[in-house]
Motif scaffolding. Structure first.
Motif, PDB file in Angstrom:
ATOM      1  N   PHE A 111       0.728  -1.290  -0.020  1.00 56.81           N
ATOM      2  CA  PHE A 111       0.127   0.106  -0.099  1.00 56.81           C
ATOM      3  C   PHE A 111       0.870   1.267   0.082  1.00 56.81           C
ATOM      4  CE2 PHE A 111      -2.812  -3.199   1.909  1.00 56.81           C
ATOM      5  CZ  PHE A 111      -3.815  -3.109   1.132  1.00 56.81           C
ATOM      6  N   PHE A 112       2.051   1.192  -0.040  1.00 59.88           N
ATOM      7  CA  PHE A 112       2.948   2.330   0.012  1.00 59.88           C
ATOM      8  C   PHE A 112       3.905   2.423  -1.013  1.00 59.88           C
ATOM      9  CE2 PHE A 112       2.136   1.069   4.552  1.00 59.88           C
ATOM     10  CZ  PHE A 112       1.830   2.137   5.076  1.00 59.88           C
ATOM     11  N   THR A 113       4.180   3.697  -1.364  1.00 56.20           N
ATOM     12  CA  THR A 113       5.219   4.094  -2.313  1.00 56.20           C
ATOM     13  C   THR A 113       6.473   4.074  -1.886  1.00 56.20           C
ATOM     14  OG1 THR A 113       5.045   6.377  -2.035  1.00 56.20           O
ATOM     15  CG2 THR A 113       3.303   5.771  -3.402  1.00 56.20           C
ATOM     16  N   ALA A 114       7.553   4.296  -3.213  1.00 57.40           N
ATOM     17  CA  ALA A 114       8.733   4.190  -2.637  1.00 57.40           C
ATOM     18  C   ALA A 114       9.242   5.207  -1.718  1.00 57.40           C
ATOM     19  CB  ALA A 114       9.812   4.098  -4.167  1.00 57.40           C
ATOM     20  N   LYS A 115       8.601   6.398  -1.793  1.00 58.30           N
ATOM     21  CA  LYS A 115       8.612   7.633  -1.146  1.00 58.30           C
ATOM     22  C   LYS A 115       8.149   7.321   0.125  1.00 58.30           C
ATOM     23  CE  LYS A 115       8.992  10.728  -5.082  1.00 58.30           C
ATOM     24  NZ  LYS A 115       8.746  11.810  -5.888  1.00 58.30           N
ATOM     25  N   GLY A 116       7.347   6.538   0.507  1.00 58.50           N
ATOM     26  CA  GLY A 116       6.708   6.536   1.872  1.00 58.50           C
ATOM     27  C   GLY A 116       5.357   6.885   1.919  1.00 58.50           C
ATOM     28  N   GLY A 117       4.758   7.446   0.752  1.00 59.00           N
ATOM     29  CA  GLY A 117       3.302   7.700   0.500  1.00 59.00           C
ATOM     30  C   GLY A 117       2.568   6.661   0.432  1.00 59.00           C
TER      31      GLY A 117
END
Length: 256
Positions: A111-117
């Protein structure tokens, strides 16, 4: 808006909104089997808890809608907007319907992106024009229609962000008809303060399936294909229930 922390740094709870009509024990068994990292489960329902539910279990808490909305006559679509009011709810939480199942192992990091979003899935179809949520988004971020429909899968939300979106448009939300998925996720995506931390992604074909008529053959096919999520809508036949029982035979910790 505060930044999103990496998925391993905070506990994640699960919240079910349940109408009391479907058998919740099998969705709970699928959650326990395929997402053992979930800390606690909250079941939001106006119905009496079933006898098999371990209502005093330390990891499960029943919640009455009136405790969140403070209004027994509140519109049904208002309830999800009030989830952030659950006492003790983790900042990051998985929101599910009482008919949502997990069909294979699920990792929080998905559920998370590589940027932590946060990452959310969208369908190929666009949101129908004229919706209240899109009108609110356009009024704040300029007209960016059309936007893709958010996929109807279980989704990971942030309690703080949900509260912020509710605060910004509380009056409009209370009037009803404002899609949480559209307004919440696109607010995160289009808000310049987030600097591109969040993203949307096309839903892969084996991610979600829906069975509006839950006969045994349809249920068996779903279990055999193993989509990441599936939903069983409507009344289930006896054979369909037996098929579910054979697959999700292990009792969860949420049962007596």
């Amino acid at each position: 808006m505060t930044a999103v922390k990496p998925p391993s740094s905070e506990p994640i709870d699960a919240v079910y909104t349940w109408d009391g009509k479907s058998d919740l024990r099998y969705p709970l068994r699928s959650l326990a089997r395929y997402a053992p990292w979930i800390r606690k489960v909250y079941v939001v329902s106006g119905e009496r808890s079933p006898k098999w539910l371990a209502r005093t279990h330390s990891r499960l808490t029943p919640i009455k809608p009136a405790d969140l909305t403070h209004n027994t006559a509140a519109p049904a679509d208002l309830l999800p907007w009030q989830i952030f009011r659950i006492p003790g709810l983790s900042r990051q939480f998985l929101l599910l319907d009482g008919e949502d199942f997990l069909g294979r192992p699920l990792a929080a990091g998905e559920f998370f992106t590589a940027k932590g979003g946060y990452r959310f899935l969208v369908e190929a179809a666009d949101i129908p024009a004229g919706g209240k949520a899109e009108a609110l988004l356009n009024s704040r971020f300029s007209n960016r229609s059309p936007r893709e429909q958010v996929a109807p899968t279980p989704r990971l939300l942030d309690r703080n962000f949900l509260e912020e979106v509710h605060r910004l448009w509380e009056k409009e939300i209370k009037q009803g008809g404002v899609s949480l998925e559209t307004l919440y996720f696109y607010f995160l995506l289009e808000n310049p303060m987030q600097r591109g931390a969040h993203e949307k992604a096309a839903m892969p074909p084996d991610t979600y399936d829906r069975a509006p008529f839950a006969d045994s053959k349809r249920v068996a096919a779903l279990l055999s294909n193993g989509p990441q999520f599936f939903s069983l809508k409507g009344k289930r036949s006896l054979m369909a229930r037996l098929t579910l029982l054979r697959h999700y035979w292990r009792r969860s910790v949420f049962e007596k």
